[in-house]
Write an enzyme that holds these catalytic residues in place. Structure first.
Site, short mmCIF file in Angstrom:
data_model
loop_
_atom_site.label_atom_id
_atom_site.label_comp_id
_atom_site.label_asym_id
_atom_site.label_seq_id
_atom_site.Cartn_x
_atom_site.Cartn_y
_atom_site.Cartn_z
N ASP A 9 -19.95 -41.49 -29.43
CA ASP A 9 -20.44 -40.28 -27.68
C ASP A 9 -19.44 -41.54 -27.27
OD1 ASP A 9 -20.93 -38.78 -26.83
OD2 ASP A 9 -23.30 -39.65 -26.25
N GLU A 50 -15.24 -39.89 -25.42
CA GLU A 50 -15.49 -39.59 -26.36
C GLU A 50 -15.05 -39.80 -27.61
OE1 GLU A 50 -18.72 -35.81 -25.21
OE2 GLU A 50 -16.66 -35.63 -25.73
N ASP A 75 -22.53 -35.33 -31.15
CA ASP A 75 -22.43 -34.78 -30.25
C ASP A 75 -21.68 -33.61 -29.35
OD1 ASP A 75 -22.69 -35.53 -27.36
OD2 ASP A 75 -23.83 -37.11 -27.88
N ASP A 124 -25.28 -43.44 -27.44
CA ASP A 124 -25.43 -42.85 -26.33
C ASP A 124 -25.73 -44.19 -24.95
OD1 ASP A 124 -24.99 -40.75 -23.32
OD2 ASP A 124 -27.13 -41.64 -23.85
N HIS A 221 -22.39 -9.56 -14.82
CA HIS A 221 -22.06 -8.18 -14.05
C HIS A 221 -23.22 -7.09 -14.05
CE1 HIS A 221 -21.79 -6.11 -17.47
NE2 HIS A 221 -21.85 -7.12 -18.56
N GLU A 297 -17.41 -11.86 -23.71
CA GLU A 297 -18.26 -11.59 -24.30
C GLU A 297 -17.68 -11.10 -26.06
OE1 GLU A 297 -20.88 -11.41 -24.98
OE2 GLU A 297 -22.23 -9.93 -23.63
#
Length: 417
Positions: A9, A50, A75, A124, A221, A297
């Protein structure tokens, strides 16, 4: 045959800001920690840190046994997808780091897996301890590699990857120590780990110096003619414009945002309905609209323009598969929710780096907003079907410099009443 798990990490407090990485090598058979690596690297971005963590973890694994298969767990969706070859590496800062990581071990010897942040606590913690020490001006390294864990072939192998000088000393975390010293080092680290586990890293116990978060205000929207009919309307359909109701909703959202006065930038999906909504808000706030393809979208393929019932009637098997798995694509080569999540997470990382510490309005669609929310709270993919998101609604997610996120508002429609 031995097999290692590498968990890595990196973090940046400011993105870019003071940064560091952490990595741990675990025996896949026993679950025992064999080596740890961590370093404060100065000012850098999350992604750079990372990648540096990945490089340190692979280097430590190679030092233990250059022939052992390695399974990397991180992650960072960006690093995992790029190193797996599924995403292109476009950023100039990432290319040399990815190339360096790929040279440490043969590609056939390394596999990659994305894991939630909650499952990457060891690496982490190491990264955060390195950053804490670095910002205090101190040198800090984790425990040394266990001497009895090193494969005999590794004694003669270069520790820092192919193409690097062999006369350089190995990183602190890969230096060997006599058995007694190694045991003491492991004991010290375990004690420190237990103490660290008692200190919360987020919420009320979070350190006070993280700085302001990067805040995304998420505006769906306004209505189009397809919205009240509940028809599939993605990025592969007719690209409808706002209806009269949708234009009124956009104006109401603009007035509300102007009243709060906190938005500093606007980024929108390239589709017509989002560009129209964003333009209405931008005119009220006096800001320019930046278009980002990553906010579009999902493409619903052959289902575009249909109602759920129509899809159920025409493509029942495809619909059942789609409802059962985020990997399933809509009929006709649409985009799966997994593919959408990969795109949205990469867009999120890019925008949080570009607008660090600022409040940004993202004008986008149902699936991107729900995906950002579920990723922020660590919800499973099926949660997408359990969120109600109204046209012209507002949601807010804050991203902090330690990599954590917080959902502040969801589906607020008070400005429409």
């Amino acid at each position: 045959m031995r097999e290692f798990i590498v968990e890595a990490d990196g973090g940046s407090r400011g993105n870019p800001g003071p940064a560091g990485y952490g990595a741990v090598v675990v025996d896949a058979a026993t679950g025992e920690t064999l080596a740890e690596a961590a370093e404060y690297i100065g000012v850098a971005t999350n992604n750079v840190a990372e990648y540096r963590g990945l490089i340190a973890g692979l280097t430590a694994a190679r030092a233990l046994d250059p022939g052992a298969p390695v399974h990397v767990r991180m992650d960072s969706k960006l690093v995992v997808e790029q190193m797996s070859g599924r995403w292109k590496i476009k950023h100039p800062d990432m290319k040399p780091l990815a190339a360096q990581a790929a040279q440490i071990l043969p590609p056939s010897q390394v596999t990659y897996e994305w894991i939630p942040r909650a499952q990457n606590k060891h690496a982490d913690r190491l990264a955060n301890e390195a950053m804490d020490a670095g910002t205090r001006g101190e040198q800090w390294t984790p425990s040394a590699t266990r001497a009895d864990a090193i494969h005999p072939q590794a004694q003669e192998a270069p520790l820092q990857g192919r193409g690097e000088r062999r006369d350089q000393p190995p990183p602190a975390a890969t230096r060997t120590t006599p058995g007694g010293e190694a045991a003491k080092a492991v004991s010290d680290v375990r004690a420190a780990r237990n103490l660290a586990a008692d200190k919360p890293s987020v919420g009320w116990g979070a350190p006070p110096d993280l700085g302001p978060p990067t805040t995304f205000v998420l505006l769906r929207h306004g209505e189009t003619p397809l919205t009240p009919q509940k028809r599939f309307s993605g990025s592969g359909g007719t690209d409808p414009a706002l209806s009269e109701t949708g234009r009124d909703q956009a104006e109401r959202a603009a007035r509300s945002l102007a009243t709060h006065g906190t938005v500093q930038a606007i980024v929108a999906s390239p589709l017509t309905r989002t560009r129209e909504t964003a333009a209405t808000v931008a005119a009220r706030l006096g800001l320019e609209v930046v278009i980002d393809e990553g906010l579009r979208e999902t493409d619903f393929g052959a289902w575009e323009g249909m109602t759920f019932g129509e899809v159920r009637e025409r493509y029942p098997e495809d619909l059942n598969a789609w409802l059962a798995s985020p990997d399933a694509e809509p009929t006709g080569g649409g985009e799966s929710f997994t593919a959408t999540a990969h795109r949205i997470s990469a867009t999120r990382d890019k925008l949080t780096a570009a607008y660090a510490g600022r409040t940004v309005l993202l004008v986008t669609h149902v699936t991107p907003i729900k995906t950002l929310v579920r990723l922020a709270i660590g919800a499973p993919a099926e949660s997408l079907f359990r969120m109600e998101l109204s046209a012209a609604s507002l949601s807010t997610v804050a991203y902090y410099a330690d990599g954590n996120a917080s959902l502040r508002v969801f589906n607020d429609t008070s400005h429409l009443r």
